[in-house]
Design a protein around this motif. Structure first.
Motif, short mmCIF file in Angstrom:
data_model
loop_
_atom_site.label_atom_id
_atom_site.label_comp_id
_atom_site.label_asym_id
_atom_site.label_seq_id
_atom_site.Cartn_x
_atom_site.Cartn_y
_atom_site.Cartn_z
N THR A 145 0.83 -1.12 0.03
CA THR A 145 0.17 -0.02 -0.06
C THR A 145 0.86 1.17 0.10
O THR A 145 1.74 1.31 0.80
N PRO A 146 0.73 1.95 -0.96
CA PRO A 146 1.51 3.40 -0.91
C PRO A 146 1.62 4.12 0.29
O PRO A 146 0.42 4.37 1.07
N SER A 155 7.19 5.16 -0.55
CA SER A 155 6.47 6.17 -0.84
C SER A 155 5.73 5.97 -2.32
O SER A 155 6.25 5.32 -3.33
N ALA A 156 4.64 6.89 -2.40
CA ALA A 156 4.11 6.89 -3.80
C ALA A 156 5.05 6.96 -4.71
O ALA A 156 4.79 6.68 -5.93
N SER A 157 5.90 8.02 -4.75
CA SER A 157 6.88 8.28 -5.95
C SER A 157 7.88 7.35 -6.05
O SER A 157 8.21 7.40 -7.19
N TRP A 167 7.05 4.18 -6.05
CA TRP A 167 6.59 3.00 -6.85
C TRP A 167 6.72 3.13 -8.47
O TRP A 167 6.90 2.12 -8.91
N VAL A 208 -0.82 3.15 -8.64
CA VAL A 208 -0.52 2.01 -7.67
C VAL A 208 -1.48 1.82 -6.55
O VAL A 208 -1.34 0.68 -5.69
N ASP A 209 -2.43 2.74 -6.34
CA ASP A 209 -3.89 2.41 -5.33
C ASP A 209 -4.94 1.91 -6.29
O ASP A 209 -4.69 2.10 -7.65
#
Length: 250
Positions: free
Chosen positions: A105-106, A111-113, A115, A226-227
């Motif tokens: 999970t981001p 971190s989301a970046s 991914w 990613v989510d």
């Protein structure tokens, strides 16, 4: 131990420094691979980006592809450790699911970046046989460690009396199996010895590892976020449903 196999956790100051150097080289290699591609990147370029001499690079890695193994391994190790850290009263399937949520999970462990770097590195592994071998070896090592963690959880849940193994999914119990009978030696760990990794648990670890690996690779092959329902976490949770009725305590 090959250079792509994750080393054991460092204990001494020297070992910790070596581990950090491996991570710095891995980050430098990943950055160059993402920006310039694998073919255009030389081992000497990675060494320069990491601030080390080429001979130092080759003390840690045999090839430029192996240099990103620590990054692949970090994600795999986080998932296995998250499964280990799940509440002791959680069923095995629930522990696997919580491990997936925590790792994929981001914002939790990546971190989301970051991914997008993950996506690029997985695409490179898919397209490059030499890098694919590095990814496959890391996944195989992670599978072995996951099997050991599952054996620990099943043994703790099953010894030393009559116990019913409950698997949980979507918040409810979906099945159970008697795993230990009074006086039986099955699933009872001997003090000081690791719990037995049965053929069934080897199979379960292989399926669970493949569920996560396939989810990551499927997500990386596309362009989705990613989510959401087609992110790696949700894809992995759907794949893990294949283990819903697995007889963990056998």
């Amino acid at each position: 131990m090959s250079s792509t196999t994750p080393p054991p956790p460092p204990t001494s100051l020297t070992e910790r420094r070596k581990a950090e150097t491996r991570r710095e080289i891995a980050r430098a290699a990943a950055g160059l691979f993402v920006r310039h591609g694998l073919r255009a990147t030389r081992a000497e370029d990675i060494a320069q980006a990491a601030g080390i001499a080429p001979r130092t690079f080759y003390r840690y890695f045999a090839t430029k592809e192996e240099a990103v193994a620590p990054l692949y391994a970090t994600g795999a190790e986080r998932w296995v450790e998250a499964v280990r850290a799940a509440p002791s009263d959680a069923g095995v399937l629930r522990a696997l699911e919580e491990g997936v949520r925590h790792t994929l999970t981001p914002g939790f462990s990546v971190s989301a970046s970051s991914w997008e770097w993950v996506r690029t590195l997985l695409r490179l592994a898919e397209a490059t046989p030499s890098l694919c071998r590095v990814w496959a070896e890391v996944c195989r090592a992670s599978e072995r460690r996951l099997g050991e963690v599952l054996a620990e959880r099943v043994t703790r849940a099953g010894a030393p009396a009559v116990t019913t193994a409950v698997f949980e999914a979507d918040g409810g119990a979906v099945g159970g199996a008697v795993v230990v009978a009074p006086g039986s030696d099955d699933n009872v760990a001997v003090a000081g010895e690791p719990p037995a990794l049965t053929p069934e648990l080897r199979f379960a670890a292989a399926v669970a590892s493949a569920a996560v690996r396939a989810a990551l690779e499927a997500w990386a092959a596309g362009d989705g976020p990613v989510d959401g329902p087609d992110g790696p976490a949700e894809l992995a949770l759907r794949n893990l449903a294949a283990l819903r009725d697995f007889p963990w305590g056998r």
